[in-house]
Design a protein around this motif. Structure first.
Motif, short mmCIF file in Angstrom:
data_model
loop_
_atom_site.label_atom_id
_atom_site.label_comp_id
_atom_site.label_asym_id
_atom_site.label_seq_id
_atom_site.Cartn_x
_atom_site.Cartn_y
_atom_site.Cartn_z
N UNK A 64 23.82 23.35 24.97
CA UNK A 64 22.47 23.13 24.45
C UNK A 64 21.57 22.55 25.54
N UNK A 65 22.09 21.56 26.27
CA UNK A 65 21.29 20.95 27.34
C UNK A 65 20.88 22.03 28.35
N UNK A 66 21.84 22.82 28.80
CA UNK A 66 21.55 23.84 29.82
C UNK A 66 20.56 24.88 29.28
N UNK A 67 20.75 25.32 28.04
CA UNK A 67 19.86 26.34 27.47
C UNK A 67 18.44 25.82 27.30
N UNK A 68 18.32 24.61 26.73
CA UNK A 68 16.98 24.07 26.49
C UNK A 68 16.23 23.84 27.81
N UNK A 69 16.93 23.34 28.82
CA UNK A 69 16.27 23.09 30.10
C UNK A 69 15.83 24.41 30.73
N UNK A 70 16.69 25.42 30.66
CA UNK A 70 16.32 26.74 31.21
C UNK A 70 15.13 27.32 30.45
N UNK A 71 15.14 27.20 29.12
CA UNK A 71 14.05 27.76 28.32
C UNK A 71 12.73 27.06 28.57
N UNK A 72 12.77 25.74 28.72
CA UNK A 72 11.51 24.99 28.75
C UNK A 72 10.93 24.87 30.15
N UNK A 73 11.78 24.70 31.17
CA UNK A 73 11.24 24.50 32.52
C UNK A 73 11.91 25.36 33.58
N UNK A 74 12.83 26.25 33.20
CA UNK A 74 13.38 27.22 34.13
C UNK A 74 14.34 26.66 35.17
N UNK A 75 14.91 25.48 34.91
CA UNK A 75 15.85 24.89 35.87
C UNK A 75 17.29 25.26 35.49
#
Ligand SMILES: [Zn+2]
Length: 351
Positions: A257-268
């Motif tokens: 979840x952490x990895x997905x949300x960060x990728x979705x919101x700020x592309x990191x």
């Protein structure tokens, strides 16, 4: 930088310069002094996680302190003179007029049918919560106190009181919205002294548990550990900047979840996560699960459908900006604030 002391009484000076929570509790215009029947106050002491207080987390309440399967034991505790009954009226708690403590509710002022749950035992004192939303004007029933949304006063309350108030509000709100079985549609009834509901249809008998929405919240650092991502969601109050968060999807691990949300919101792209702390957040029936995360990449691609903006900030930049006209930190009682300030007080740790 932060002079938190949740046991102080309310005053504007009690609040941080960048705290967005209300500076004062609204007052009743009239106080009844004649034949005052003010219920006695709850008492409690601050609890701390690590070396800092994290509101809505509290120790000292033994939820299994009485046998929940024994109605006679629960009834005897309820009728004992020591019993504390925390009233919830239309999602509000009963607050003293000076705004720094919660009040209990007299046993003889409960109506037949007011939903009641056993919260736990503290130093031999049984704590209950009652949903008195059916009462028309409870504040006029002889109390020197007022009903207030705990959202308004949480940052100023003693952590035990804030935690037990939020716990009671969450549990009783779930009872109100779970009166029918999701499996067969029959009425349900509270069991286990209020920790569960059971379907009354003998052919079904489904047991229902309180709904809790788990969410991750993450402080994302660059590979050097020198800077973190602070963002503004479109739904935030003006000027508030915070760290990223998102609900857990079915089938996901917390790390995913952490990895997905960060990728979705700020592309990191996240390279490492470490558990930080968790906090029940009754206002959305959530459990917030906090992580420190490290990004392998630094180029931000802000998802403008979710976020107004997001940027990298060093510890010094956050300290310089906080409290300015354009940059405030989240509520003082939030895990976001706790994690940001914990990170600011720590030495940089690289990926
Ligand atoms: Zn059923």
């Amino acid at each position: 930088m932060n002079n938190d002391d949740p046991q102080k009484t309310l005053s504007p000076a009690h609040l941080d310069r960048d705290d967005p929570s209300p500076s004062a509790v609204p007052r009743r215009t009239e106080i009844r002094d004649v034949d005052d029947q003010t219920p006695r106050a709850f008492t409690g002491s601050a609890q701390r996680l690590s070396d800092r207080p994290l509101p809505y987390t509290f120790d000292g309440l033994d939820r299994d302190g009485l046998d929940r399967s024994d109605p006679a034991a629960i009834a005897a505790a309820l009728n004992s003179p020591e019993a504390e009954i925390l009233p919830i009226w239309r999602r509000r708690v009963l607050m003293s007029d000076d705004g720094d403590t919660l009040h209990s509710w007299p046993r003889d002022r409960l109506n037949e049918g007011d939903p009641l749950v056993f919260l736990g035992l503290r130093d031999g004192t049984p704590y209950f919560a009652a949903d008195i939303s059916a009462h028309e004007n409870p504040e006029t029933e002889g109390t020197r106190a007022q009903f207030i949304d705990p959202w308004m006063v949480g940052p100023n309350l003693d952590p035990f009181l804030a935690g037990v108030g939020a716990y009671a509000r969450h549990l009783l709100a779930w009872h109100r919205s779970s009166r029918f079985c999701g499996r067969c549609g029959s009425p349900t009834e509270a069991t286990s002294a209020g920790l569960e509901r059971r379907c009354t249809n003998p052919d079904c008998g489904e047991v229902h548990f309180p709904r809790i929405n788990p969410a991750t919240i993450m402080l994302v650092q660059d590979p050097s550990g020198e800077r973190c991502v602070m963002a503004r969601n479109h739904n935030f109050p003006p000027t508030i900047h915070s760290i990223l968060a998102g609900y857990i999807d079915a089938g996901e691990t917390l790390e995913q979840t952490v990895a997905r949300e960060v990728a979705e919101e700020v592309g990191l792209r996240i390279g490492r996560v470490r558990y930080a702390a968790s906090q029940p957040w009754a206002f959305s029936n959530s459990l917030m699960i906090g992580f420190f995360a490290w990004s392998e990449t630094e180029a931000l691609q802000v998802n403008t459908e979710e976020l107004e903006r997001a940027d990298w900030y060093s510890r010094d930049q956050i300290d310089a900006h906080r409290g300015s006209d354009s940059f405030r930190l989240p509520r003082r009682d939030s895990i976001a604030r706790f994690m940001i300030e914990s990170w600011m007080a720590s030495d940089p740790e690289p990926l």
